[in-house]
Scaffold this motif. Structure first.
Motif, short mmCIF file in Angstrom:
data_model
loop_
_atom_site.label_atom_id
_atom_site.label_comp_id
_atom_site.label_asym_id
_atom_site.label_seq_id
_atom_site.Cartn_x
_atom_site.Cartn_y
_atom_site.Cartn_z
N GLY A 81 1.15 -1.22 -0.08
CA GLY A 81 0.02 0.10 -0.13
C GLY A 81 0.89 1.29 0.05
O GLY A 81 0.21 2.30 -0.33
N THR A 86 -1.21 -3.82 11.04
CA THR A 86 -2.52 -4.07 10.40
C THR A 86 -2.00 -4.66 8.91
O THR A 86 -1.20 -4.36 8.11
CB THR A 86 -3.36 -3.01 10.06
OG1 THR A 86 -2.95 -1.94 9.38
CG2 THR A 86 -4.05 -2.33 11.16
N ASP A 134 -4.16 -4.62 4.76
CA ASP A 134 -5.31 -4.06 4.19
C ASP A 134 -5.85 -5.31 3.08
O ASP A 134 -4.71 -5.95 2.51
CB ASP A 134 -4.86 -3.00 3.24
CG ASP A 134 -4.79 -1.91 4.37
OD1 ASP A 134 -5.14 -1.97 5.67
OD2 ASP A 134 -4.72 -0.61 3.72
N GLN A 178 -7.67 -4.91 -0.04
CA GLN A 178 -8.43 -3.74 -0.93
C GLN A 178 -10.00 -4.02 -1.15
O GLN A 178 -10.25 -5.24 -1.61
CB GLN A 178 -7.83 -3.56 -2.57
CG GLN A 178 -6.36 -2.93 -2.27
CD GLN A 178 -6.31 -1.81 -1.14
OE1 GLN A 178 -6.94 -0.75 -1.79
NE2 GLN A 178 -5.52 -1.84 -0.30
N ALA A 209 -10.05 0.17 1.58
CA ALA A 209 -9.59 -1.19 1.76
C ALA A 209 -10.16 -1.65 3.23
O ALA A 209 -10.67 -0.65 4.01
CB ALA A 209 -8.06 -1.12 2.36
N VAL A 231 -9.43 -3.12 6.81
CA VAL A 231 -8.43 -3.37 7.47
C VAL A 231 -8.21 -4.48 8.62
O VAL A 231 -9.26 -4.50 9.07
CB VAL A 231 -8.35 -2.08 8.36
CG1 VAL A 231 -6.87 -2.00 8.99
CG2 VAL A 231 -8.22 -0.65 7.22
N THR A 276 -12.36 -2.55 10.38
CA THR A 276 -13.58 -2.04 9.46
C THR A 276 -14.67 -3.16 9.21
O THR A 276 -15.21 -3.56 8.23
CB THR A 276 -12.98 -1.91 7.96
OG1 THR A 276 -12.21 -2.94 7.51
CG2 THR A 276 -12.04 -0.62 7.82
N THR A 280 -4.94 -11.15 -2.41
CA THR A 280 -4.16 -10.19 -1.68
C THR A 280 -2.64 -10.61 -1.52
O THR A 280 -1.70 -9.77 -1.81
CB THR A 280 -4.64 -9.70 -0.37
OG1 THR A 280 -6.04 -9.08 -0.37
CG2 THR A 280 -3.90 -8.82 0.27
N GLN A 286 2.18 -7.60 7.68
CA GLN A 286 1.35 -7.82 6.94
C GLN A 286 1.00 -9.33 6.69
O GLN A 286 -0.29 -9.69 6.62
CB GLN A 286 1.34 -6.89 5.47
CG GLN A 286 1.38 -5.49 6.01
CD GLN A 286 1.40 -4.67 4.59
OE1 GLN A 286 1.65 -5.08 3.52
NE2 GLN A 286 1.24 -3.30 4.96
#
Length: 447
Positions: A143, A282, A284, A286, A325, A327, A335, A397, A435
């Protein structure tokens, strides 16, 4: 993160720390006798160390508001105030950056001893200064390259459309040959890495945007870790760095820059925390990756069309966006509402979706309330189609990175090989590894 400028700039002192501490005395900045500013023992560049045992709640540094460097204290504050309408920008940083452009290059500036700690900003090694090829090779999938591209576009736009016209209207103060785009970019990184923004009072939060950034001498020298032992407190007269837990003699005192993932730390400050130090890390996924996974599993044109309609509705409900994204943290999805809703809608049959759409997405969700907290355990209880969609999205991802988790684990385990990496390679590895660990953990829960 503290900078690593090795000596004062040409017109500065041969002893930048001594000059700076003398300036602090003149400026009314008070350092507790129990702390010392040092390179020795600091994790990066300068740092603040405990000269004696500290208890929680001790005031380590007091900075009067008159010593802060901001658009309101600069010697050109009157000009900046007059021109405030024309200096508005997406970042909100332009007035401070103009103040810094002037103060950094004016030999008579009150803040010269402060700036002498940073010889020429070469110590700022944000990814925005890396060659594009290196940025892509080391950081693809994290990112950061996308965030840097946006930064660079904004910097060029601000400089050409706001900074240059302002400088041209004040040729007695600014010279585009001195106050170049390159210096402006370095000062943007300086503000990213060292500035503070005073939190808004609760009653102001809805009415106005965030406070503009400002430079806080001494406080900005403290390095960051997630498990910090000091933080900055604001009063009407001054700012104070206060210990939040006991600190042993000789230990470094760490501030917090907020709950920041490693990709944010590297992007904004030029460093990342080695695994497993950053408890705020974190990963992400997308939002468009979920759409891609849903389209891939659609077997017919009609099913693909349904996915597109479901996505359009989610956009209308402001649950998803082309650049957003989902999270994922170590313990939960940050999220959660957006991800819960997106999985639910993208896994509906045609009939379920038409009924949902007829109610404009506002049907009673009370029975789903408990499912909105997407802890690791809650992910394992998702309905099978939702699990599969998220699992496929996490796999997609992981494919976006250039290397896999096993190779990175081996690099981290091999101290000799790790130490042969450049500083940039080491920092990028910390970001990618954290990640991927989070993403693999989600796969295990869903599997």
């Amino acid at each position: 993160q503290a900078a690593a400028g090795s000596s004062a700039r040409g017109k500065g002192s041969a002893d930048p720390v001594g000059s700076f501490l003398a300036w602090c005395g003149r400026a009314g900045v008070e350092l507790s006798p129990k702390v010392r500013l040092s390179r020795e023992g600091a994790v990066a560049g300068y740092g603040l160390l405990a000269a004696e045992q500290l208890e929680a709640g001790e005031v380590l540094v007091t900075v009067p508001r008159t010593a802060l460097l901001s658009q309101h204290t600069s010697s050109i504050r009157g000009l900046l105030q007059e021109a405030q309408e024309s200096l508005q920008s997406q970042s909100g940083w332009v007035p401070l950056l103009l103040a810094l452009l002037h103060e950094y290059t004016a030999s008579s500036s009150w803040w010269q001893p402060y700036f002498s700690l940073w010889q020429d900003f070469r110590s700022l090694d944000h990814p925005m200064f890396w060659p594009e090829e290196e940025r892509t090779r080391l950081l693809q999938g994290t990112g950061i390259p996308e965030a840097v591209d946006k930064d660079l576009a904004n910097i060029h736009l601000e400089y050409s459309s706001i900074i240059l016209p302002f400088m041209e209207s004040h040729p007695d103060i600014f010279d585009p040959k001195v106050h170049t785009l390159e210096l402006y970019k370095q000062l943007v990184a300086f503000v990213m890495a060292y500035s503070f923004q005073e939190p808004l009072e609760e009653e102001d939060e809805d009415d106005k945007g965030p406070n503009p950034p400002m430079m806080v001498p001494v406080a900005d020298i403290l390095n960051h870790v997630a498990n910090h032992n000091a933080n900055l407190e604001y009063t009407p007269q001054c700012l104070q760095m206060v210990s939040t837990q006991p600190v042993s003699k000789g230990q470094e005192i760490f501030n917090t820059y907020g709950q920041m993932a490693n990709w944010q730390l590297l992007h904004m400050y030029g460093f990342a925390e080695p695994y497993p130090g950053n408890t705020n890390d974190t990963a992400d996924v997308q939002m468009v990756t979920l759409r891609r996974a849903a389209l891939q599993r659609a077997k017919s044109e009609a099913e693909q069309q349904l996915v597109r309609e479901q996505w359009d509705l989610l956009c209308q409900l402001e649950m998803v966006g082309e650049e957003g994204a989902f999270v994922l943290g170590w313990d939960e999805v940050l999220t959660e509402e957006e991800l819960s809703m997106t999985l639910k809608v993208l896994c509906m049959s045609e009939a379920e979706f038409q009924e949902y759409k007829a109610q404009a997405g506002w049907e009673d969700d009370s029975e789903d309330e408990e499912n909105l907290t997407l802890s690791k355990e809650a992910l394992s209880r998702l309905k099978a189609p939702c699990k599969k969609l998220l699992y496929d999205s996490v796999l997609l991802t992981l494919e976006s990175y250039r290397s896999d988790l096993k190779a990175e684990q081996e690099l981290l385990d091999n101290k000799e090989a790790f130490e042969k990496l450049s500083g940039r390679e080491q920092q990028a590895l910390h970001v990618r590894y954290g990640q991927k660990r989070i993403l693999h953990q989600v796969l295990e829960v869903l599997g």
